[in-house]
Design a protein around this motif. Structure first.
Motif, PDB file in Angstrom:
ATOM      1  N   THR A  25       0.696  -1.132   0.051  1.00  0.00           N
ATOM      2  CA  THR A  25      -0.130   0.029  -0.153  1.00  0.00           C
ATOM      3  C   THR A  25       0.992   1.282  -0.029  1.00  0.00           C
ATOM      4  OG1 THR A  25      -0.111   0.036   2.355  1.00  0.00           O
ATOM      5  CG2 THR A  25      -1.636  -1.050   1.253  1.00  0.00           C
ATOM      6  N   GLY A  26       2.381   1.221  -0.065  1.00  0.00           N
ATOM      7  CA  GLY A  26       3.046   2.144   0.022  1.00  0.00           C
ATOM      8  C   GLY A  26       3.369   2.799   1.379  1.00  0.00           C
ATOM      9  N   GLN A  27       2.880   2.097   2.427  1.00  0.00           N
ATOM     10  CA  GLN A  27       3.007   2.435   3.695  1.00  0.00           C
ATOM     11  C   GLN A  27       4.426   2.015   3.965  1.00  0.00           C
ATOM     12  OE1 GLN A  27      -0.339   1.018   5.994  1.00  0.00           O
ATOM     13  NE2 GLN A  27      -1.328   2.874   5.855  1.00  0.00           N
ATOM     14  N   VAL A  28       5.390   2.770   5.060  1.00  0.00           N
ATOM     15  CA  VAL A  28       6.462   2.220   5.356  1.00  0.00           C
ATOM     16  C   VAL A  28       6.438   1.371   6.821  1.00  0.00           C
ATOM     17  CG1 VAL A  28       8.956   2.960   6.352  1.00  0.00           C
ATOM     18  CG2 VAL A  28       7.689   3.976   4.443  1.00  0.00           C
ATOM     19  N   GLU A  29       7.006   0.031   6.601  1.00  0.00           N
ATOM     20  CA  GLU A  29       6.924  -0.401   7.742  1.00  0.00           C
ATOM     21  C   GLU A  29       8.234  -0.834   8.354  1.00  0.00           C
ATOM     22  OE1 GLU A  29       5.799  -4.529   6.209  1.00  0.00           O
ATOM     23  OE2 GLU A  29       3.523  -3.784   6.033  1.00  0.00           O
ATOM     24  N   GLN A  30       8.153  -0.869   9.614  1.00  0.00           N
ATOM     25  CA  GLN A  30       9.510  -1.014  10.660  1.00  0.00           C
ATOM     26  C   GLN A  30       9.953  -2.691  10.545  1.00  0.00           C
ATOM     27  OE1 GLN A  30      11.471   1.153  12.564  1.00  0.00           O
ATOM     28  NE2 GLN A  30      12.669  -0.761  12.338  1.00  0.00           N
ATOM     29  N   ARG A  31      11.260  -2.550   9.983  1.00  0.00           N
ATOM     30  CA  ARG A  31      11.733  -4.230   9.961  1.00  0.00           C
ATOM     31  C   ARG A  31      12.576  -4.338  11.284  1.00  0.00           C
ATOM     32  NH1 ARG A  31      12.985  -6.376   3.893  1.00  0.00           N
ATOM     33  NH2 ARG A  31      10.799  -5.991   3.056  1.00  0.00           N
ATOM     34  N   LEU A  32      12.627  -5.618  11.506  1.00  0.00           N
ATOM     35  CA  LEU A  32      13.449  -6.076  12.976  1.00  0.00           C
ATOM     36  C   LEU A  32      14.031  -7.213  12.694  1.00  0.00           C
ATOM     37  CD1 LEU A  32      10.640  -5.771  15.509  1.00  0.00           C
ATOM     38  CD2 LEU A  32      12.306  -4.097  14.983  1.00  0.00           C
TER      39      LEU A  32
END
Length: 206
Positions: A25-32
Motif C-alpha cells: 500500500t506504499g506505507q513504510v513498515e519497520q523491519r526487525l
C-alpha cells in the motif's frame, strides 16, 4: 571464490533488509531482526550486530512475521573475520599503548634519561648500604677485640659487648640483603625500559 560469493550474498541481504521497507500500500513498515545473542538468548533488535550477520538471523515485520531467513556465513569466512577483528583489536591496543608512551616520554632519549635516573638512585642506595656495612664491620671488629681482651684477662665478656657484636653483625646482614634487592631492582628497571625505548625508537623511525 565460493566463500566470497556467499559472503557477498549475505551482505546484500543485510543491505536490502536494513531499516524500513515499503509494503504493497506504499506505507513504510519497520523491519526487525531476530538472532541469537552471545549468551545464547534470542534477541530482537532494529539493528544487526557483527556476530548476528555472520551467525545468521531472521528479518521480521512489525507484527513479528518472518519475512526472510538469512543463513550463517560459511565457517571459513567466519574464521577469517574473527582473525581480522582480533588483528584490529590488537592494532587498537597497540595504538593506545603508543599514545601512552608518547605522553610519558618525548622520545627514546627521554626514556633513557628516565631509566638512568632510576638506576642512579638505586646505585646511590647501594653505595650507602656498602658504606654502612664497612662502618658496621669496623664497630663489630672493635667489640670483638674487647671480648678477646676480656677473655685473655680471664674476665667474663660483658653482655653489652656480646649484644653489640650480634647487633652489628645483624645490621650488616640486613644491609647486604638491601644491596641484593637494589641490584635486583636495577635489573628490573633495565628490563622494563628496554622494550619501551625500542618501541619509541621504532615510532621515531617512522
Amino acid at each position: 571464490m565460493r566463500a566470497t560469493v556467499l559472503l557477498l550474498g549475505v551482505l546484500l541481504s543485510v543491505l536490502s533488509a536494513a531499516g524500513m521497507a515499503a509494503n504493497k500500500t506504499g506505507q513504510v513498515e519497520q523491519r526487525l531482526y531476530r538472532y541469537q545473542s552471545a549468551d545464547g538468548a534470542m534477541a530482537i533488535s532494529a539493528t544487526l550486530t557483527e556476530a548476528a550477520i555472520h551467525a545468521g538471523y531472521q528479518v521480521l515485520d512489525q507484527h513479528g512475521r518472518v519475512l526472510e531467513t538469512v543463513a550463517p556465513a560459511p565457517p571459513e569466512e567466519q574464521a577469517r573475520r574473527r582473525r581480522e577483528l582480533a588483528r584490529q583489536e590488537q592494532a587498537k591496543a597497540q595504538a593506545r599503548r603508543d599514545g601512552e608512551l608518547r605522553r610519558l616520554y618525548a622520545g627514546p632519549g627521554d626514556a633513557e634519561r628516565a631509566r638512568d635516573r632510576q638506576l642512579q638512585a638505586l646505585q646511590l642506595n647501594v653505595d650507602y648500604a656498602e658504606n654502612a656495612i664497612q662502618q658496621l664491620n669496623g664497630k663489630q671488629d672493635e667489640e670483638i677485640r674487647k671480648a678477646a681482651r676480656a677473655e685473655r684477662a680471664g674476665r667474663e665478656v660483658p653482655d653489652s659487648v656480646r649484644d653489640a657484636i650480634e647487633r652489628y653483625g645483624r645490621q650488616a646482614r640486613e644491609n647486604r640483603e638491601k644491596i641484593k634487592e637494589y641490584q635486583e631492582d636495577m635489573v628490573r628497571v633495565r628490563e622494563e625500559f628496554s622494550p619501551i625505548i625500542q618501541r619509541l625508537r621504532d615510532l621515531e623511525a617512522r
